[in-house]
Write a protein that holds these residues in place. Structure first.
Motif, PDB file in Angstrom:
ATOM      1  N   GLN A   1      48.776   8.501 104.042  1.00  0.00           N
ATOM      2  CA  GLN A   1      48.553   7.064 104.179  1.00  0.00           C
ATOM      3  C   GLN A   1      48.310   6.632 105.630  1.00  0.00           C
ATOM      4  OE1 GLN A   1      48.293   4.731 101.498  1.00  0.00           O
ATOM      5  NE2 GLN A   1      47.993   6.774 100.620  1.00  0.00           N
ATOM      6  N   VAL A   2      48.126   7.608 106.524  1.00  0.00           N
ATOM      7  CA  VAL A   2      47.780   7.306 107.918  1.00  0.00           C
ATOM      8  C   VAL A   2      46.266   7.208 108.032  1.00  0.00           C
ATOM      9  CG1 VAL A   2      47.782   8.238 110.269  1.00  0.00           C
ATOM     10  CG2 VAL A   2      49.838   8.438 108.854  1.00  0.00           C
ATOM     11  N   PRO A   3      45.704   6.129 108.647  1.00  0.00           N
ATOM     12  CA  PRO A   3      46.365   4.970 109.249  1.00  0.00           C
ATOM     13  C   PRO A   3      46.460   3.762 108.309  1.00  0.00           C
ATOM     14  CG  PRO A   3      44.074   4.934 109.871  1.00  0.00           C
ATOM     15  CD  PRO A   3      44.253   6.134 108.958  1.00  0.00           C
ATOM     16  N   THR A   4      46.199   3.979 106.999  1.00  0.00           N
ATOM     17  CA  THR A   4      46.157   2.857 106.059  1.00  0.00           C
ATOM     18  C   THR A   4      47.424   2.010 106.107  1.00  0.00           C
ATOM     19  OG1 THR A   4      44.716   4.126 104.574  1.00  0.00           O
ATOM     20  CG2 THR A   4      45.874   2.242 103.629  1.00  0.00           C
ATOM     21  N   ARG A   5      48.568   2.671 106.173  1.00  0.00           N
ATOM     22  CA  ARG A   5      49.836   1.943 106.193  1.00  0.00           C
ATOM     23  C   ARG A   5      49.908   0.987 107.373  1.00  0.00           C
ATOM     24  NH1 ARG A   5      53.790  -0.676 103.748  1.00  0.00           N
ATOM     25  NH2 ARG A   5      55.849  -0.323 104.641  1.00  0.00           N
ATOM     26  N   TRP A   6      49.445   1.429 108.529  1.00  0.00           N
ATOM     27  CA  TRP A   6      49.508   0.588 109.726  1.00  0.00           C
ATOM     28  C   TRP A   6      48.520  -0.569 109.646  1.00  0.00           C
ATOM     29  CZ3 TRP A   6      48.975   5.827 112.575  1.00  0.00           C
ATOM     30  CH2 TRP A   6      50.170   6.540 112.432  1.00  0.00           C
ATOM     31  N   ILE A   7      47.368  -0.307 109.069  1.00  0.00           N
ATOM     32  CA  ILE A   7      46.386  -1.384 108.868  1.00  0.00           C
ATOM     33  C   ILE A   7      46.977  -2.442 107.950  1.00  0.00           C
ATOM     34  CG2 ILE A   7      44.155  -1.943 107.830  1.00  0.00           C
ATOM     35  CD1 ILE A   7      43.194   0.849 108.742  1.00  0.00           C
ATOM     36  N   ASP A   8      47.610  -2.020 106.854  1.00  0.00           N
ATOM     37  CA  ASP A   8      48.188  -2.965 105.896  1.00  0.00           C
ATOM     38  C   ASP A   8      49.271  -3.835 106.534  1.00  0.00           C
ATOM     39  OD1 ASP A   8      46.528  -1.950 103.952  1.00  0.00           O
ATOM     40  OD2 ASP A   8      48.075  -0.783 102.934  1.00  0.00           O
ATOM     41  N   GLN A   9      49.916  -3.334 107.571  1.00  0.00           N
ATOM     42  CA  GLN A   9      50.961  -4.097 108.254  1.00  0.00           C
ATOM     43  C   GLN A   9      50.410  -4.986 109.364  1.00  0.00           C
ATOM     44  OE1 GLN A   9      53.640  -1.026 109.599  1.00  0.00           O
ATOM     45  NE2 GLN A   9      54.798  -1.039 107.704  1.00  0.00           N
ATOM     46  N   GLY A  10      49.140  -4.833 109.690  1.00  0.00           N
ATOM     47  CA  GLY A  10      48.574  -5.617 110.784  1.00  0.00           C
ATOM     48  C   GLY A  10      48.955  -5.104 112.150  1.00  0.00           C
ATOM     49  N   ALA A  11      49.306  -3.830 112.266  1.00  0.00           N
ATOM     50  CA  ALA A  11      49.682  -3.261 113.558  1.00  0.00           C
ATOM     51  C   ALA A  11      48.451  -3.127 114.450  1.00  0.00           C
ATOM     52  CB  ALA A  11      50.331  -1.893 113.368  1.00  0.00           C
ATOM     53  N   VAL A  12      48.612  -3.442 115.736  1.00  0.00           N
ATOM     54  CA  VAL A  12      47.517  -3.256 116.687  1.00  0.00           C
ATOM     55  C   VAL A  12      47.610  -1.883 117.354  1.00  0.00           C
ATOM     56  CG1 VAL A  12      47.206  -5.715 117.089  1.00  0.00           C
ATOM     57  CG2 VAL A  12      48.779  -4.434 118.547  1.00  0.00           C
TER      58      VAL A  12
END
Length: 265
Positions: free
Chosen positions: A124-135
């Motif tokens: 799930q990298v980087p999908t998980r971070w995208i879903d959280q709105g992480a910069v």
């Protein structure tokens, strides 16, 4: 032009900027192409993502009965430290739980509203971070199962947040933080059982760019149960949120399992 179907979280493709797709059974929308344009969202009903019955959604796109019985929404999903598949102990469906829990997991730091710690499957990298709105995001350790990731996250929760402040994230109120430097200081904070997976010199920093024309100064959430018909001009997409010109934000993830009609104006 209209599109109808059951909402599921937007599919994403990492790029500069990230590309977002709203996928229905018989059609899909590249949401980036709607930036600066008006469209209408009309709530039409419910459809459980598990049993497909037209039953009111209880949580995470599932009706109450499916939420209480499906292995896909066991407590270990939100609390990885409760994983037991590595002990051959079943929660709801051991075969499913082994398939999900007994695979490489990443414990990470992400910068969305502040530095937070989290867990995700490596796939799930980087999908998980995208879903959280992480910069920005960076792995801390890669471990062979969900349980080890969970106990690492629990140890780090004493020092970092484990949830995103969604309002700050959407207003782009993100502090300047050197998460690479922060990562390098964590060995003494993580459980001894995962020390062998911690590489001090590893630097896999991800920087993520979102398609946003204008960030809102104030935000107000669209709730389809209370406002079943909404029209607005799309100004940005971040995390799983649509950001409209009037400050209305719509969390697609919250309304998974809702049947909608989208009309382009």
């Amino acid at each position: 032009m209209t599109y109808e179907g059951v909402l599921t979280k937007m599919q994403t493709e990492n790029g500069n900027p990230i590309q977002y797709y709203l996928v229905f059974e018989h059609s899909f929308l590249n949401m980036n192409q709607l930036l600066g344009k008006k469209f209408e969202i009309v709530f039409q009903g419910y459809q459980c993502l598990n049993c497909n019955k037209k039953k009111k959604i209880f949580r995470q796109g599932f009706c109450y009965d499916c939420f209480m019985s499906s292995a896909a929404v066991g407590d270990w999903i939100m609390n990885p430290e409760l994983s037991t598949a590595h002990l051959d102990i079943e929660d709801r469906d051991l075969e499913y739980e082994k398939r999900v829990q007994l695979q490489p997991h990443i414990v990470y730091l992400a910068l969305s509203s502040e530095i937070k710690v989290g867990v995700t499957r490596k796939t799930q990298v980087p999908t998980r971070w995208i879903d959280q709105g992480a910069v920005k995001a960076i792995p801390i350790v890669e471990v062979p199962n969900r349980y080890l990731a969970g106990i690492t996250e629990v140890a780090l929760k004493n020092h970092f947040a484990d949830k995103t402040n969604w309002q700050k994230m959407l207003k782009n109120e993100v502090p300047e933080e050197d998460i690479v430097k922060v990562r390098q200081s964590l060995k003494d904070l993580i459980p001894e059982a995962v020390h062998e997976f911690y590489d001090l010199d590893k630097n896999d920093l991800f920087e993520l760019q979102y398609p946003v024309l204008q960030y809102p100064k104030k935000v107000s959430s669209l709730n389809l149960d209370k406002s079943p018909d909404y029209t607005g001009k799309l100004m940005g997409i971040k995390g799983q949120y649509l950001i409209f010109e009037d400050g209305t934000v719509f969390n697609i993830r919250t309304f998974e399992g809702y049947v909608v009609k989208i009309s382009l104006l």
